[in-house]
Design a protein around this motif. Structure first.
Motif, PDB file in Angstrom:
ATOM      1  N   SER A  23     -39.816  49.402 -18.450  1.00 30.66           N
ATOM      2  CA  SER A  23     -39.190  49.439 -17.129  1.00 30.66           C
ATOM      3  C   SER A  23     -38.130  48.351 -16.972  1.00 30.66           C
ATOM      4  N   LEU A  24     -38.329  47.204 -17.567  1.00 30.93           N
ATOM      5  CA  LEU A  24     -37.333  46.137 -17.492  1.00 30.93           C
ATOM      6  C   LEU A  24     -36.057  46.531 -18.242  1.00 30.93           C
ATOM      7  N   MET A  30     -29.500  50.164 -16.001  1.00 31.90           N
ATOM      8  CA  MET A  30     -28.914  50.518 -14.713  1.00 31.90           C
ATOM      9  C   MET A  30     -27.958  49.421 -14.237  1.00 31.90           C
ATOM     10  N   ALA A  31     -28.344  48.171 -14.405  1.00 30.39           N
ATOM     11  CA  ALA A  31     -27.483  47.049 -14.009  1.00 30.39           C
ATOM     12  C   ALA A  31     -26.225  46.991 -14.879  1.00 30.39           C
ATOM     13  N   VAL A  39     -20.786  52.415 -12.169  1.00 27.72           N
ATOM     14  CA  VAL A  39     -21.536  53.622 -11.807  1.00 27.72           C
ATOM     15  C   VAL A  39     -22.971  53.259 -11.458  1.00 27.72           C
ATOM     16  N   LYS A  40     -23.494  53.983 -10.498  1.00 31.64           N
ATOM     17  CA  LYS A  40     -24.892  53.800 -10.091  1.00 31.64           C
ATOM     18  C   LYS A  40     -25.744  54.836 -10.813  1.00 31.64           C
ATOM     19  N   GLU A  53     -27.520  58.666 -27.221  1.00 27.29           N
ATOM     20  CA  GLU A  53     -26.425  59.607 -27.011  1.00 27.29           C
ATOM     21  C   GLU A  53     -26.517  60.254 -25.633  1.00 27.29           C
ATOM     22  N   GLN A  54     -27.703  60.637 -25.218  1.00 31.94           N
ATOM     23  CA  GLN A  54     -27.894  61.223 -23.896  1.00 31.94           C
ATOM     24  C   GLN A  54     -27.636  60.193 -22.797  1.00 31.94           C
ATOM     25  N   LEU A  55     -28.003  58.957 -23.039  1.00 27.43           N
ATOM     26  CA  LEU A  55     -27.745  57.885 -22.096  1.00 27.43           C
ATOM     27  C   LEU A  55     -26.234  57.668 -21.950  1.00 27.43           C
ATOM     28  N   TYR A  56     -25.536  57.667 -23.065  1.00 30.38           N
ATOM     29  CA  TYR A  56     -24.082  57.539 -23.062  1.00 30.38           C
ATOM     30  C   TYR A  56     -23.434  58.696 -22.285  1.00 30.38           C
TER      31      TYR A  56
END
Length: 65
Positions: A23-24, A30-31, A39-40, A53-56
């Motif tokens: 979680s950290l 996100m930060a 972007v939020k 890749e999906q995160l990107y």
């Protein structure tokens, strides 16, 4: 990402393979997306991303919006 995950990374790596993916680390991603790309990303957005890749792709889709 290698700093957040404390390991060498490639785009095809599964996020769950990293011992430090917790979680950290999610909050750090996100930060980072907010500070570096303006972007939020919410936990709901982040949850389906299984690989770097999906995160990107998620971050790119948010910057294009």
């Amino acid at each position: 990402m290698s700093e957040i995950l404390e390991d060498d990374v490639t785009m095809s790596d599964a996020l769950g393979k990293f011992e430090s993916w917790d979680s950290l680390a999610s909050l750090s991603v996100m930060a980072m997306a907010d500070s570096k790309f303006g972007v939020k990303i919410t936990p709901r957005d982040l949850n389906p991303a299984m690989t770097l890749e999906q995160l990107y792709a998620l971050i790119r889709s948010k910057t294009a919006a």
